[in-house]
Design a protein around this motif. Structure first.
Motif, mmCIF file in Angstrom:
data_model
loop_
_atom_site.group_PDB
_atom_site.id
_atom_site.type_symbol
_atom_site.label_atom_id
_atom_site.label_comp_id
_atom_site.label_asym_id
_atom_site.label_seq_id
_atom_site.Cartn_x
_atom_site.Cartn_y
_atom_site.Cartn_z
ATOM 1 N N GLN A 128 0.853 -1.182 -0.099
ATOM 2 C CA GLN A 128 0.091 0.066 0.026
ATOM 3 C C GLN A 128 0.764 1.179 0.094
ATOM 4 N N ILE A 129 0.532 2.273 -0.982
ATOM 5 C CA ILE A 129 1.111 3.413 -0.777
ATOM 6 C C ILE A 129 0.039 4.518 -0.537
ATOM 7 N N VAL A 130 0.480 5.750 -0.109
ATOM 8 C CA VAL A 130 -0.473 6.924 0.334
ATOM 9 C C VAL A 130 0.021 8.100 -0.722
ATOM 10 N N VAL A 131 -0.846 8.572 -1.446
ATOM 11 C CA VAL A 131 -0.488 9.731 -2.298
ATOM 12 C C VAL A 131 -1.488 10.659 -1.888
ATOM 13 N N GLN A 132 -1.123 12.094 -2.363
ATOM 14 C CA GLN A 132 -2.170 13.175 -2.169
ATOM 15 C C GLN A 132 -2.925 13.487 -3.323
#
Length: 148
Positions: free
Chosen positions: A73-77
């Motif tokens: 999982q990655i989190v981006v804006q």
């Protein structure tokens, strides 16, 4: 009776110097050194993702293989220019789709696939390998992109 003013050369020079200093002071005080930006970064935020294979053997000698994206999982804006560098470490081929972002591609062993996008909506978008879809095929191989 008229009054006569006599101005010397020295007074004219002093007047010019004072006038120039006043102009430069006004320019300096009104100078705004900030730059206008368009809200989009010029360089993308880069995430490194690899394909990983896990092997295990059951008590009866049967071998199982499982594949996954790492990190899972990655989190981006939202509205952030993003670049995924997906490297094929395990498995020959991983054709994939990123549901909701309209992205599809393929990762080959020993190669790196680069995917660039800007997510316009918040949410969670799965990265699905089309080869490893269920337990019978070494999957499900799924990762997630969360957009905040």
């Amino acid at each position: 009776m008229s009054k006569v003013f006599i101005v010397s050369k020295r007074q004219i020079q002093l007047f010019i110097v004072v006038a120039v200093l006043i102009v430069f002071t006004g320019v300096y005080l009104s100078w705004d050194g900030s730059k206008e930006v368009d809200g989009q970064p010029s360089e993308p935020r880069i995430f490194q993702i690899v394909t990983v294979e896990y092997k295990s053997q059951t008590a009866d000698g049967k071998e199982h293989e499982m594949y996954r994206w790492d990190p899972g999982q990655i989190v981006v804006q939202k509205d952030e220019l993003t670049e995924l560098h997906i490297s094929g470490v395990s498995g020959a081929s991983h054709p994939f789709v990123i549901e909701g972002l309209g992205i599809k591609g393929e990762v080959l062993k020993g190669k790196t696939t680069v995917v660039r996008f800007t997510a316009k909506k918040e949410g969670t978008y799965p990265i699905l390998c089309l080869t490893h879809t269920d337990m019978r095929h070494g999957g499900p191989m799924v990762g997630y992109i969360t957009v905040d």
